[in-house]
Scaffold this active site. Structure first.
Site, PDB file in Angstrom:
ATOM      1  N   HIS A 151     -54.954   3.750 -39.164  1.00 49.07           N
ATOM      2  CA  HIS A 151     -56.103   3.290 -39.970  1.00 49.07           C
ATOM      3  C   HIS A 151     -56.337   1.786 -39.780  1.00 49.07           C
ATOM      4  O   HIS A 151     -56.884   1.139 -40.669  1.00 49.07           O
ATOM      5  CB  HIS A 151     -55.906   3.589 -41.460  1.00 49.07           C
ATOM      6  CG  HIS A 151     -55.481   4.993 -41.743  1.00 49.07           C
ATOM      7  ND1 HIS A 151     -56.377   6.008 -42.014  1.00 49.07           N
ATOM      8  CD2 HIS A 151     -54.258   5.569 -41.744  1.00 49.07           C
ATOM      9  CE1 HIS A 151     -55.715   7.143 -42.206  1.00 49.07           C
ATOM     10  NE2 HIS A 151     -54.420   6.908 -42.035  1.00 49.07           N
ATOM     11  N   SER A 272     -70.690 -18.197 -23.891  1.00 50.70           N
ATOM     12  CA  SER A 272     -71.889 -17.979 -24.686  1.00 50.70           C
ATOM     13  C   SER A 272     -72.968 -18.929 -24.200  1.00 50.70           C
ATOM     14  O   SER A 272     -72.676 -20.036 -23.751  1.00 50.70           O
ATOM     15  CB  SER A 272     -71.581 -18.236 -26.153  1.00 50.70           C
ATOM     16  OG  SER A 272     -72.771 -18.553 -26.852  1.00 50.70           O
ATOM     17  N   LYS A 278     -67.105 -20.530 -27.115  1.00 49.23           N
ATOM     18  CA  LYS A 278     -66.865 -19.089 -27.055  1.00 49.23           C
ATOM     19  C   LYS A 278     -66.254 -18.647 -25.730  1.00 49.23           C
ATOM     20  O   LYS A 278     -66.594 -19.134 -24.668  1.00 49.23           O
ATOM     21  CB  LYS A 278     -68.186 -18.315 -27.250  1.00 49.23           C
ATOM     22  CG  LYS A 278     -68.731 -18.381 -28.647  1.00 49.23           C
ATOM     23  CD  LYS A 278     -67.895 -17.633 -29.672  1.00 49.23           C
ATOM     24  CE  LYS A 278     -67.978 -16.140 -29.517  1.00 49.23           C
ATOM     25  NZ  LYS A 278     -69.301 -15.605 -29.859  1.00 49.23           N
ATOM     26  N   GLU A 285     -65.447  -5.071 -23.965  1.00 50.04           N
ATOM     27  CA  GLU A 285     -66.517  -4.450 -24.749  1.00 50.04           C
ATOM     28  C   GLU A 285     -67.217  -3.371 -23.920  1.00 50.04           C
ATOM     29  O   GLU A 285     -67.575  -2.311 -24.419  1.00 50.04           O
ATOM     30  CB  GLU A 285     -67.525  -5.512 -25.193  1.00 50.04           C
ATOM     31  CG  GLU A 285     -66.945  -6.530 -26.163  1.00 50.04           C
ATOM     32  CD  GLU A 285     -67.849  -7.744 -26.308  1.00 50.04           C
ATOM     33  OE1 GLU A 285     -68.931  -7.619 -26.890  1.00 50.04           O
ATOM     34  OE2 GLU A 285     -67.480  -8.830 -25.814  1.00 50.04           O
TER      35      GLU A 285
END
Ligand code: ARG
Length: 452
Positions: A151, A272, A278, A285
């Site tokens: 979880h 970024s 970043k 992803e």
């Protein structure tokens, strides 16, 4: 002469043509045609001189396709017709003999089977590379503890090696599935003709042998209607990519400042456009996001075949784009996963800190009472009470006082409990087969190495 009195409507032509994508089958198509011509001559269906002309012409076509000089024509509906048209231009009327005892229906099924086999082999190669990278990374981080999660809550600590090897075993099942797909591509459709067989005394076994098929399709109707091997491939690819999506998701989490378990190499990160600080895990992803794309191809191709009457229908032309994209995507994500696994820099301290919260050893305390004869359910309740006391007072289990421990259960000896809460003992206590104790992880590593 033509059967048709008027030319095709341009929109129909655009809908109907497959050349834009099926030109990727040209190598398979030429291999098949060489084997077919060779067999036709061996059976005396064409003369040996004709065979030689055809083979010479096919070589010339291959050279043009290889060199990018092949002159595709607006009327070429698909790669099969383009090759035959060009062959006839190059060698003359004898080119028209190549299609003797063959239909585009058994021809295309054969090309697709050959192409799928190649895709399986490429995927298997990349899959093995990833398995190697995982085993190597497991060896480098053999005894690095981190929390194991359920979880997404800290559950029980494990070694990073153990966690990484979980992916090895997923991929091992993927490998088994891909091997089965490979076997399914080794049944030769060619010789089925349009659907009923051919009027010539052909030798399908000879063609099968030349093209690496282990057997010939026993039923011509099934042979031209069958695309199960494509469905099986995309299904295996979807499952494999889904495994990688879980890896990608974990990399995204672990690379976050909140977790800080790993740093991705710059070669696998992007910046970024607006925030200079970043470093984004885009590749991870995309591992997440590519899996449903392949699953979509699976659903689409099952839809194409759903309730499709026997035998060949033009619907089956739609197999290719789903197949090609699934294969390309799988290759990409396997390679990307390998790059990230090989290059990730894990943070031993961050992981150990997350795994050092002694609440994670609650099960060990409960099991200690079980070993003293207390029923597990009762132990669970006792330890749950201790956890609550600890959490409510901002302490760990190891900070509980003797009287608090004794009050929870008369059999709970404070010294024993504290002995259980010594950091790595939580891991080494998981010594059952397949567990996270180091000796067991070493066994796993050996098994994995042996498979590679
Ligand atoms: N381009 C077609 C396909 O990929 C080839 C088979 C055509 N056969 C036919 N009967 N029209 O499926």
């Amino acid at each position: 002469m033509s059967r048709f009195a008027e030319p095709q409507d341009p929109v129909f032509r655009e809908l109907n043509t497959s050349l834009g994508f099926d030109r990727r089958l040209w190598r398979e198509d030429l291999d098949q045609s060489r084997a077919h011509a060779t067999m036709l001559a061996a059976r005396g269906i064409i003369a040996e001189g004709e065979r030689d002309e055809l083979l010479r012409g096919l070589d010339a076509v291959a050279a043009e396709l290889e060199g990018g000089t092949f002159p595709f024509a607006p009327d070429d509906e698909d790669v099969h017709m383009a090759v035959e048209r060009r062959l006839t231009e190059l060698v003359g009327a004898v080119g028209g003999k190549l299609h003797t005892a063959r239909s585009r229906n058994d021809q295309v099924a054969t090309d697709v089977a050959l192409w799928t086999r190649g895709a399986v082999d490429r995927a298997l190669g990349h899959l093995r590379d990833l398995q190697h990278a995982l085993v190597d990374a497991a060896e480098r981080h053999l005894d690095w503890p981190l929390p194991g999660y359920t979880h997404l809550q800290r559950a029980q600590p494990v070694y990073l090696s153990h966690h990484l090897l979980a992916y090895f075993w997923m991929l091992e099942r993927d490998r088994t599935r891909l091997e089965a797909v490979r076997a399914a591509t080794e049944v030769l459709p060619l010789g089925a003709g349009a659907l009923a067989g051919t009027n010539f005394d052909i030798d399908r076994r000879m063609v099968a042998e030349q093209l690496g098929f282990s057997t010939v399709a026993p039923n011509s109707i099934d042979a031209v209607a069958n695309r199960d091997f494509v469905v099986d491939f995309i299904s295996a690819a979807a499952t494999c990519a889904t495994h990688l999506s879980r890896l990608g998701a974990e990399v995204v989490l672990w690379a976050s400042s909140e977790f800080g378990f790993l740093v991705l190499p710059d070669a696998w990160s992007s910046g970024s456009s607006i925030m200079p600080q970043k470093k984004n895990p885009d590749a991870a992803e995309l591992l997440r996001a590519k899996a449903p794309r392949i699953a979509g191809h699976l659903t689409a191709l099952l839809g194409v075949q759903h309730a499709l009457p026997l035998t060949y229908n033009k619907d089956l032309q739609e197999d290719k784009e789903h197949l090609f994209d699934a294969a390309d995507t799988l290759e990409l994500v396997l390679q990307a996963a390998t790059g990230m696994v090989a290059g990730a820099r894990f943070d031993r301290e961050r992981m150990a800190a997350a795994a050092s919260d002694d609440l994670i050893a609650a099960t060990d305390v409960a099991d200690h009472l079980v070993k003293l004869g207390v029923p597990f359910r009762e132990c669970h309740g006792v330890v749950a009470g201790l956890v609550r006391t600890a959490v409510e007072s901002g302490r760990g289990l190891g900070d509980l006082r003797d009287d608090e421990l004794r009050a929870a259960h008369p059999k709970l000896e404070p010294a024993d409990v504290r002995g259980l809460l010594v950091q790595s003992s939580w891991l080494e206590s998981k010594a059952s087969e397949g567990g996270t104790a180091l000796a067991r992880v070493r066994e796993q590593l050996e098994q994995a190495r042996a498979l590679l």
